[in-house]
Design a protein around this motif. Structure first.
Motif, PDB file in Angstrom:
ATOM      1  N   PHE A 123      74.913  48.201  46.194  1.00 38.90           N
ATOM      2  CA  PHE A 123      76.098  47.344  46.170  1.00 38.90           C
ATOM      3  C   PHE A 123      75.727  45.883  45.913  1.00 38.90           C
ATOM      4  CE2 PHE A 123      79.637  45.050  48.204  1.00 38.90           C
ATOM      5  CZ  PHE A 123      80.695  45.615  47.514  1.00 38.90           C
ATOM      6  N   ALA A 124      74.592  45.446  46.448  1.00 33.04           N
ATOM      7  CA  ALA A 124      74.161  44.056  46.309  1.00 33.04           C
ATOM      8  C   ALA A 124      73.773  43.690  44.885  1.00 33.04           C
ATOM      9  CB  ALA A 124      72.990  43.780  47.249  1.00 33.04           C
ATOM     10  N   LYS A 125      73.545  44.674  44.034  1.00 31.22           N
ATOM     11  CA  LYS A 125      73.189  44.411  42.640  1.00 31.22           C
ATOM     12  C   LYS A 125      74.360  43.835  41.844  1.00 31.22           C
ATOM     13  CE  LYS A 125      69.707  48.039  42.416  1.00 31.22           C
ATOM     14  NZ  LYS A 125      69.383  49.357  41.858  1.00 31.22           N
ATOM     15  N   HIS A 126      75.570  43.940  42.376  1.00 30.87           N
ATOM     16  CA  HIS A 126      76.783  43.423  41.727  1.00 30.87           C
ATOM     17  C   HIS A 126      77.032  44.073  40.376  1.00 30.87           C
ATOM     18  CE1 HIS A 126      77.232  40.411  44.842  1.00 30.87           C
ATOM     19  NE2 HIS A 126      75.972  40.068  44.672  1.00 30.87           N
ATOM     20  N   ASN A 127      76.456  45.229  40.140  1.00 29.38           N
ATOM     21  CA  ASN A 127      76.684  45.964  38.902  1.00 29.38           C
ATOM     22  C   ASN A 127      77.262  47.331  39.272  1.00 29.38           C
ATOM     23  OD1 ASN A 127      76.710  46.578  36.218  1.00 29.38           O
ATOM     24  ND2 ASN A 127      74.578  47.235  36.143  1.00 29.38           N
ATOM     25  N   VAL A 128      78.317  47.287  40.080  1.00 33.46           N
ATOM     26  CA  VAL A 128      78.890  48.503  40.637  1.00 33.46           C
ATOM     27  C   VAL A 128      80.244  48.756  39.995  1.00 33.46           C
ATOM     28  CG1 VAL A 128      79.737  49.579  42.752  1.00 33.46           C
ATOM     29  CG2 VAL A 128      77.695  48.149  42.820  1.00 33.46           C
ATOM     30  N   PHE A 129      80.459  49.974  39.546  1.00 35.20           N
ATOM     31  CA  PHE A 129      81.766  50.379  39.042  1.00 35.20           C
ATOM     32  C   PHE A 129      82.349  51.360  40.042  1.00 35.20           C
ATOM     33  CE2 PHE A 129      84.585  53.298  36.864  1.00 35.20           C
ATOM     34  CZ  PHE A 129      85.460  52.421  36.267  1.00 35.20           C
ATOM     35  N   GLY A 130      83.518  51.102  40.529  1.00 38.34           N
ATOM     36  CA  GLY A 130      84.152  51.987  41.493  1.00 38.34           C
ATOM     37  C   GLY A 130      83.673  51.698  42.906  1.00 38.34           C
ATOM     38  N   LYS A 131      84.128  52.528  43.808  1.00 40.80           N
ATOM     39  CA  LYS A 131      83.814  52.358  45.224  1.00 40.80           C
ATOM     40  C   LYS A 131      82.463  52.978  45.552  1.00 40.80           C
ATOM     41  CE  LYS A 131      87.755  50.504  46.104  1.00 40.80           C
ATOM     42  NZ  LYS A 131      87.816  49.084  46.324  1.00 40.80           N
ATOM     43  N   VAL A 132      81.774  52.372  46.494  1.00 40.01           N
ATOM     44  CA  VAL A 132      80.540  52.926  47.036  1.00 40.01           C
ATOM     45  C   VAL A 132      80.918  53.583  48.357  1.00 40.01           C
ATOM     46  CG1 VAL A 132      78.230  52.423  47.900  1.00 40.01           C
ATOM     47  CG2 VAL A 132      79.123  51.164  45.943  1.00 40.01           C
TER      48      VAL A 132
END
Length: 56
Positions: free
Chosen positions: A41-50
């Protein structure tokens, strides 16, 4: 990010339920993989919910 007050949240939840809005789940992590989930999540390259389910 602010979410507003309690009534705003109630209204938002009602609108989501009323319109059948479903979240996009981008990734799932087991509960014991919590650290990896937060790193992802901290990578800020997330699509959608974790998602980290609490399946005890």
């Amino acid at each position: 990010m602010a979410t507003g007050n309690r009534q705003d949240l109630k209204d938002r939840v009602a609108a989501v339920a009323r319109n059948g809005i479903r979240p996009v789940i981008g990734s799932r992590f087991a509960f014991d993989e919590g650290k990896a989930a937060f790193e992802h999540f901290a990578k800020h390259n997330v699509f959608g919910k974790v998602v980290i389910p609490n399946e005890a």
